[in-house]
Write an enzyme that holds these catalytic residues in place. Structure first.
Site, PDB file in Angstrom:
ATOM      1  N   LYS A   1       2.530  -2.555   1.157  1.00 45.27           N
ATOM      2  CA  LYS A   1       1.353  -3.403   1.326  1.00 45.27           C
ATOM      3  C   LYS A   1       1.750  -4.850   1.586  1.00 45.27           C
ATOM      4  O   LYS A   1       1.124  -5.548   2.403  1.00 45.27           O
ATOM      5  CB  LYS A   1       0.467  -3.324   0.072  1.00 45.27           C
ATOM      6  CG  LYS A   1      -0.330  -2.043  -0.029  1.00 45.27           C
ATOM      7  CD  LYS A   1      -1.464  -2.015   0.990  1.00 45.27           C
ATOM      8  CE  LYS A   1      -2.316  -0.780   0.822  1.00 45.27           C
ATOM      9  NZ  LYS A   1      -3.474  -0.740   1.727  1.00 45.27           N
TER      10      LYS A   1
ATOM     11  N   TYR B   1       4.026   2.590   7.040  1.00 38.22           N
ATOM     12  CA  TYR B   1       2.878   2.757   6.151  1.00 38.22           C
ATOM     13  C   TYR B   1       2.419   4.210   6.258  1.00 38.22           C
ATOM     14  O   TYR B   1       3.212   5.096   6.543  1.00 38.22           O
ATOM     15  CB  TYR B   1       1.800   1.725   6.505  1.00 38.22           C
ATOM     16  CG  TYR B   1       0.676   1.653   5.515  1.00 38.22           C
ATOM     17  CD1 TYR B   1       0.917   1.629   4.138  1.00 38.22           C
ATOM     18  CD2 TYR B   1      -0.638   1.590   5.947  1.00 38.22           C
ATOM     19  CE1 TYR B   1      -0.114   1.571   3.227  1.00 38.22           C
ATOM     20  CE2 TYR B   1      -1.687   1.520   5.031  1.00 38.22           C
ATOM     21  CZ  TYR B   1      -1.418   1.520   3.680  1.00 38.22           C
ATOM     22  OH  TYR B   1      -2.446   1.464   2.776  1.00 38.22           O
TER      23      TYR B   1
END
Length: 574
Positions: free
Chosen positions: A184, A108
């Protein structure tokens, strides 16, 4: 065995598998690699396709981690993990969960931003649903979504969609936004057990205003300026309506939309469907949780708090909105009254009604009446701090070093424990270093940041720094919304999620500990957040799922049994 094993998301019994031989090994959902047991090697025609030694999942994880660690840099590690996910889904998630804290910044932010910027150059295999505005009739979108109906006959629970206009502090990335949708969803699975077979990443390619992409001969998206106005709105609406028709129970998570669209689209749909914007609500939720913990330490009541938000984009106004909701809920006052305790500052200074067209729609909501501010007085950050005397200063400006020594010392003159959150990321964009904040306030500042920072030390006392990581909030909110089948995500649900998160803050027991729990504990955090969201959905009459347990322990078990685990299940040949 759990009394809830009959639930459709509960992992029980074999998985029906239609593939054999090399086709099976090429499918990441079913593939077990060297862990296929002898019986399945025989049943599915795998002899000669695998080395003879049968390994455990833990042994596979140990080997995969060695391979990961050998990669020369974070972007190479990110690419390795993407390749792993494409080969063996269970192994990917078990590896990630085993080393979550170490790998988080690789899968991420900040490394995912590098991967997105290089999407067209690193492209190997498509993942997710690509919708473009030049081929966006309702029937075309429905046909595209049809390709993503779950293999096992189940439903899509969770959709992440991005138009790529404002990605992770790096701006317009066009079609590369598919990777933020993918990332996500990886986090929702790793952190909250959202089933990977019941989720869908989507990119809405509306063109791009990034000239570097338009000039790049390898760019894979539409080579045209970004669409706006009615054309853009109609495209988004066709997607939403098609998604609701094809996957009527899906929760839609909007991600990294531009400043002028993010709040507007959320407001357009939030009253009618279960949808969420992480940049607005997720950031607001986790920041509110840290703020609640900070107020507990500093012994200031939420109903009395004064807050300055520096940076009034999607994140800043989302945080301001969330804090206003919490103050209103806590004090029993109208939200308009609660908003008087929050001051927002952007490029033009303190937001004022007289600034007119220079304000976005969302900023107008937080702009003060000019009569509330002395005529002729400066409206820069220092002047606002001096007059307002805030308990809390929050930065989402992406303006490095904006919280200067002069500003922080002025704040500390008026409150015993300044609560300061420099949240801009990546790290190079933070408004202040935690070590400086400690020194400028004689160690009294209560700090949370948007990126990881090492502990700070002042006068021999070491303090750990909390990271306002949305991943401790949005996966649990999504899990609660999915399992309750809520009609919509209400303000009270987000406040309840913040309270559940704040209740686990280590600082509640020791003020030298962080204001937020660590991401290593995120599975249990997500369970608690989901429980709070589900209970609130039931209280508000928004939950549509039948049979939600009322008993606290039963509800926890009901949630836990429906959280996907990275474990191999027996395959049944069909």
């Amino acid at each position: 065995m759990s009394k809830f094993k009959h639930l459709p998301r509960a992992a029980h019994g074999p998985i029906k598998c239609p593939y054999t031989g090399a086709n099976l090994l090429g499918n990441s959902y079913y593939n077990k690699g060297s862990a296929f047991p002898a019986a399945e090697r025989q049943k599915f025609g795998l002899h000669g396709l695998l080395p003879p030694n049968i390994q455990t999942l833990d042994e596979q994880v140990a080997r995969a981690y060695e391979q990961y660690a050998s990669r020369p840099g974070d972007l190479a590690k990110n690419t390795f993990m993407a390749s792993m996910k494409a080969q063996n889904q269970v192994l990917f998630y078990r590896l990630l969960q085993t080393h979550l804290k170490e790998m988080f910044g690789v899968i991420y932010t900040p490394t995912e931003a590098d991967a997105i910027q290089n999407y067209s150059r690193l492209f190997r295999k498509p993942e997710g649903c690509f919708l473009n505005i030049n081929d966006s009739g309702r029937e075309s979108i429905e046909a595209s979504l049809e390709n993503f109906a779950p293999r096992d006959g189940g439903e899509v629970d969770y959709i992440v969609v991005s138009d790529g206009e404002q990605i992770l502090g790096i701006g317009d990335q066009g079609v590369g936004a598919i990777l933020i949708s993918v990332a996500k969803l990886v986090i929702t699975t790793a952190c909250a057990g959202i089933h990977p077979s019941r989720q869908l990443p989507v990119v809405l390619d509306c063109g791009t205003n990034n000239q570097d992409l338009l000039n790049d001969e390898l760019y894979l998206g539409l080579r045209q300026p970004r669409a706006t106005g009615k054309e853009y709105d109609d495209f988004v609406d066709r997607f939403v309506q098609a998604a609701r028709k094809k996957f009527p129970n899906a929760y839609i998570h909007f991600e990294d939309f531009g400043l002028r669209n993010a709040k507007r689209l959320l407001d357009k749909y939030r009253g009618d469907i279960p949808c969420f914007n992480d940049d607005i609500q997720g950031t607001g939720c986790v920041t509110l949780a840290a703020l609640m913990a900070g107020l507990h330490v500093s012994k200031v009541a939420l109903k009395d708090v004064r807050v300055v938000c520096f940076g009034a984009g999607s994140a800043g106004t989302g945080i301001a909105d969330q804090i206003s909701d919490a103050i209103a809920t806590e004090s029993g006052r109208a939200k308009a009254e609660a908003m008087k305790q929050v001051w927002c500052i952007d490029k033009q200074g303190l937001l004022l009604k007289s600034q007119g067209d220079s304000l976005t729609e969302t900023q107008r909501f937080f702009a003060k009446e000019d009569g509330e501010w002395p005529e002729g007085e400066d409206i820069d950050l220092f002047s606002v701090i001096k007059r307002v005397k805030p308990h809390v200063l929050i930065g989402t400006s992406t303006k490095p070093g904006a919280f200067t020594e002069e500003i922080i010392r002025e704040m500390a003159r008026h409150v015993e424990h300044p609560i300061v959150f420099p949240l801009s990321n990546p790290t190079r964009l933070h408004e202040a270093r935690p070590q400086d904040l400690a020194e400028w306030t004689d160690g009294k500042a209560l700090v949370a940041t948007g990126s990881p920072f090492p502990p700070v030390e002042f006068n021999g006392v070491k303090k750990e720094i909390a990271e306002c990581n949305n991943s401790t909030a949005f996966p649990g909110i999504g899990l609660g919304a999915v399992l309750s089948r809520t009609r919509r995500v209400s303000e009270k649900m987000i406040v309840a999620a913040s309270k559940a998160l704040a209740a686990k803050a280590p600082a509640l027991e020791d003020p030298n500990k962080p204001l937020l729990p660590d991401v290593e504990d995120v599975r249990e955090l997500s369970l608690n957040v989901a429980k709070a969201v589900i209970q609130t959905a039931v209280e508000e009459g928004l939950a549509q799922e039948e049979g939600i347990p009322e008993d606290e322990e039963d509800l926890e078990e009901w949630i836990r049994v429906q959280m996907w685990e990275a474990e191999y299940q027996e395959l049944e040949k069909v």
